[in-house]
Structures are given as C-alpha cells and as structure tokens.
Design a protein around this motif. Structure first.
Motif: not given
Length: 588
Positions: A382-398
């Motif tokens: 769960c913690l790794a999933l939250l970390s990935l989502i936060a990283d990708v949302s802030a960088s790649y998606f943007y």
C-alpha cells in the motif's frame, strides 16, 4: 512461625507443593461445589459457599477464639460475576515432551509472518510440558472410553476401538450420544452391567487442531489468525500433525493484529465502540457507504503492520482519501487511453525518454511489491503504491499532457505517450488488484483496450527495467533539482546544462527535446565541464510569445504566417510551428 493451610486439590500452588511433598491429592468436593460423603461430619452434599460454611462454623464453635468477616482478594468469573472455586479432577493428558523435539524441528521449516513471531511459537512448544485434552461439558466430541463401575479403572482395548470404528460407520460420530451402553458393547466380550460410559469431551482446541486432516485431508498452505493463537490453534494443529504425520500442518503462518478502536481500546458492545465491517461497506443511516475497497485498503495498510490494529471514523476516512487518490490517477490514464488502439502501440526502443522513465518506475514498483506480496507485507504494498501514484501524478502526468493534448493525433510522440500509459495502466491494475479488486476491475472494464486484471494477472515486461534509463534519470533529477531552486515556472525558460563528459555520454542517447521534456523546460543545450563540482544549470527566459493553443512560449515572431480573415475567425493568430502543422493536418 505459624500454621499454613495447604489444600493440594484446590489450587495450582498448593497442588505443586503437594506433589513435591507427597501429600494426598484427593478432592473432597464434587462438580456441583458440594462436599462428598467421604468428608463426614454431616457435610455431605452441602454447598461449600453456603450451608457447608455454616456447618463448619458450627463444628468449630467450641474452639473458635475470634470470628469476624473481612474483605480480601478472591477470583471471580468475569461473565457471571460469581466466585470461582478450584478443584483437582482426573483428566486426559498428552505428553508433549515426547513430541517437543520433532515439533521444534517442524517449526524451523515453517515461514511465519512476521518473521520475529517464530520465536513465540517455539517458546510455547518448549515451555509447555503437557496438554490437557479433556473437558467437562454437556456438548462436544466425547472421549470414547469405559470406566469400571467398582474400580473406576479406564478400559481401553483394540477390540473396543474396532467396535467404536464400526459404530461410526453405521451411526456417525455422534453414536456415543445416541446409543446406550448395551448397544455400544453389543457383540463384544464386555459385560455392559459392569461398566459405564465416560462423559468427558475432547478439548475444543483438539477439535480445531485436527481440522487440517478433517477439513483438507492434507496439509494447508497457510494458517491465518491472531497472535493469541500461538498458544491455541497454531500450537494444537502443530502437535496433532507432528504426532500423526511427523511434519507441520502448514507451510506458512500469517499473524494479524487485534482490532481496537481509534483510542486503542478493546471493542465491546457494552461500551458501544464496535465497528461492523458491513457498516463500512454498505453504510448506515448516519454514515455513507465506503465500499469494499476502502475496507480492504484499511486491512492491507494496517492489519499486517503490528499487533494492534486501530479502526474508527477518522482512520477509515483517511483510507477513503487514499483510495480516491489512486482512483483519480487511474481516471487520468483511462481518459487518455479510452480510444487507444493497441495495434498502434510503439515498440519500446521507439518510446520517448519520459515514457521509458514511467515504465522503469512501474517495473521497479512491481519488483518491490512482488517481494512484499510474497512476504505478506501488504502494508508495504500500500505504501509503495501511494508513493508511485504521488510521484507519477506530480511528474509524468503533468509533463506528458502537452504531447497528449497538443501533438498530432497519430504522431509518433503522442502514440509513444499512449503506449506507455496503456502499459502503465495494465501493469498498475494487475499489481493493485489483490488489495483493490473492485477498483481494478471497474477501471479495466471502462475502456476497450484494457484486459481484466483478475483474469490477466501480473502484467510486466523485463525490458522496462533499464540501468541506462535509471542512470540517465538520476542525472536529470540532479539538474531538475537545480532548476526548481531557480524558478517555479521552468516552462518559460531555456536551459544550458553544464555537464561532465560522463553525464553527456548518457544524455546524448536522447534528443534535446526529450531531455527538455523530462526537465520541464523549453529547450536544452549542453556545456561540457571537467569538474563534477562545476555541474550547474544556466536558465534563460524565453523571448518567444505564448502559443494560444498549447500555451507554451514557443511562438517565433519571425516565423508567423499571414492569415486571411476566414483563417483568423477559425483559428488563433499566435500559433507555434507545431500547432500550425497539427491544425493543417486536421484540415487536410
């Protein structure tokens, strides 16, 4: 000096002293709490807490110097609120010392989660010298033995065991309850008038402890229960299996914590702090439904992380917020690939640098979570999933939005982005499906190009994990940090990277536009320096105008084109070269 009253049949400490000192262990109190006739003095059948007390005082009245009542500590039953009286009784025991060495050896071959709990199970096996397997209850599995009426000796023989086995085949396991002694001993060499049936039942822990054989017919892959079961189900299952098969009944043991309220208090109906899982999923009149995924997320994040698991409105609300973050990120991916045709997927080698970085992060995440799942460390998943989502949302998606929304529909750059988002979505759903199955399945069913993660399972490709991409991204992150220190509006600047030859050899594998996209700047140039300490970034504000379509500062005044009145009415006049080409293709 003084006189100490010792009753070996009525207390653990006294029993041990009596055993050590050779004192008689006879119990003079029956199962109803009344004196036996062997006591004499008119005490037979009198209650030890009532009439018996009065009779004893009467017997001693001539010898009593002082009599008065006083309050002192005494054990009480927590449920009935009545005093508890201890009495020694004849029981059936299993000599666990005979099994200790084999049991400890079997535990060594068992994987226990968490690993430090293995010492707890070993401690129980090492310290417990025997197991009392009989109980006195009006229900349960009877211990099928006879007692001689006169001598009270236990009667067990091969002939009787074969007879009992035959009766189980013909009357079922309840024959001891339904048949009388004449029917049970019919056809044997025993005279039913000389014997009586035993009334003891098996310890219910023996019943559950043998469930591996009765329920599965073989050994289980995993036993899952609370930490208190090391002295209960885990232990009794181990001993019965070792005794009968010589090995443990399980390959793994997963231990979860106890559920407490938000303040760490034990849940109780009388206190009113019980949280019903059904209320979490379906809701109540006063609380909206949170769904099964929020409940599963709370279990995954909290239940395997400690011996105490807290739950309450605030904790569940936080779980819902976390699940919604994941849902919103997935919605972005689904919106992008909604009409994507996988036949147009770009080969990995042709993907843009930013897209390769996305898949590299996904692969790293998958390798971590694969280990976490294998180790039953669901909280770390769960913690790794939250970390990935936060990283990708802030960088790649943007960063990828410009290619997705502004490049040509079938351009290589846009198809590269769609390909990576397709792989990312399918891989992410497969990784999180064990914890969030409803969300994962719902997401896959909402777009044609995605397959059910519950059917497809783990989706990954080995080429996504690239040391070259990892090294390149590490270098670019250093420059990205320098850029962020200089400005929060990096898309308005051109960048000159002062790089070492070593860094340049990595970055030259990609076009300057790809590097600029990862760094979030308009353009990139390189300036080679010899010393690593001289690595730096020089930012120059763009002198170009803002494109009215893509909003990037890429409109070169020297490359504008004259538009007719009709063109001006149909499209903006300040367009960059990229947007002009895209609009021309749409008109063609």
């Amino acid at each position: 000096t003084g006189l100490v009253h010792t009753a070996p049949a009525h207390g653990q400490d006294d029993f041990r002293i009596g055993m050590a000192s050779g004192l008689p262990l006879d119990c003079e109190v029956d199962e109803n709490g009344c004196y036996l006739s062997t006591v004499g003095h008119g005490l037979a059948n009198l209650s030890i807490f009532g009439e018996g007390n009065a009779r004893i005082l009467d017997l001693l009245k001539d010898d009593i110097l002082l009599q008065h009542e006083y309050i002192h500590s005494y054990p009480y039953d927590w449920r009935t609120k009545k005093p508890v009286f201890l009495r020694a009784s004849k029981q059936w025991f299993m000599n666990t010392l005979e099994l200790k060495a084999k049991a400890l050896e079997a535990v060594d071959g068992v994987t226990i989660h968490p690993p430090n709990a293995k010492s707890t199970l070993k401690g129980v096996v090492e310290k417990r010298p025997y197991w009392c397997i009989s109980r006195q209850r009006v229900w349960g599995t009877k211990i099928p033995v006879l007692y001689h009426k006169e001598t009270e000796e236990v009667v067990i023989s091969q002939e009787l065991i074969e007879r009992y086995s035959s009766l189980i085949d013909s009357h079922g396991t309840g024959f001891w309850w339904t048949l009388d002694i004449d029917e049970i001993l019919e056809g044997t060499s025993y005279d039913s008038s000389q014997y009586c049936l035993g009334n003891d039942i098996l310890d219910i822990w023996f019943d559950s402890g043998i469930s591996w054989s009765a329920g599965l017919g073989s050994h289980a892959h995993m036993y899952l229960e609370g930490i208190d079961q090391f002295s209960g189900w885990f232990y009794t299952s181990l001993l019965t299996s070792v005794a009968l098969t010589g090995k443990a009944p399980y390959k793994e043991i997963f231990v979860h914590g106890f559920t407490l309220d938000e303040k760490g208090n034990k849940m109780s109906k009388s206190v009113g702090n019980v949280v019903d899982p059904q209320d979490i999923v379906l809701g109540t009149k006063s609380k909206p439904a949170k769904g099964v995924d929020v409940l599963r997320w709370w279990v995954g994040l909290h239940a395997s992380s400690g011996s105490s698991v807290l739950v309450g409105d605030n904790i569940l609300a936080a779980s819902q917020v976390e699940v919604n973050k994941i849902r919103n990120s997935i919605k972005f991916c689904l919106g992008a690939v909604k009409e994507h045709d996988t036949a147009k997927n770009v080969d990995y080698d042709e993907l843009f640098l930013l897209d390769k970085i996305l898949l590299h992060k996904l692969k790293v995440f998958q390798e971590k979570t694969d280990g976490f799942y294998g180790g039953r460390e669901y909280n770390k998943v769960c913690l790794a999933l939250l970390s990935l989502i936060a990283d990708v949302s802030a960088s790649y998606f943007y960063l990828v939005k410009d290619r997705l929304y502004c490049d040509g529909e079938n351009s290589k750059s846009r198809l590269s982005a769609l390909t990576s988002l397709y792989h990312f979505s399918q891989g992410l759903l497969g990784s999180m499906a064990p914890i969030l199955p409803v969300l994962s399945e719902e997401a896959a069913n909402s777009v044609p190009c995605l397959e059910s993660p519950l059917k497809m399972g783990w989706y990954s490709q080995p080429e996504w994990l690239s040391s070259q991409i990892s090294d390149s991204y590490t270098v670019l992150e250093e420059y990205r940090t320098l850029i962020n220190k200089e400005t929060k509006k990096s898309l308005e600047y051109n960048a000159v990277l002062k790089v070492t030859q070593e860094d340049l050899s990595l970055l030259e594998n990609y076009s300057c536009d790809e590097v600029a996209e990862v760094l979030g700047v308009l353009s990139v140039q390189y300036d080679v320096v010899q010393d690593k300490d001289c690595k730096d970034v020089q930012l120059t504000p763009s002198t170009f105008g803002v494109c009215e379509r893509c909003r990037k500062m890429t409109v070169d005044p020297s490359h504008t084109r004259d538009l007719s009145q009709d063109d001006l009415e149909s499209e903006p006049s300040n367009l960059c070269q990229r947007c002009i080409r895209v609009l021309d293709d749409l008109k063609a």
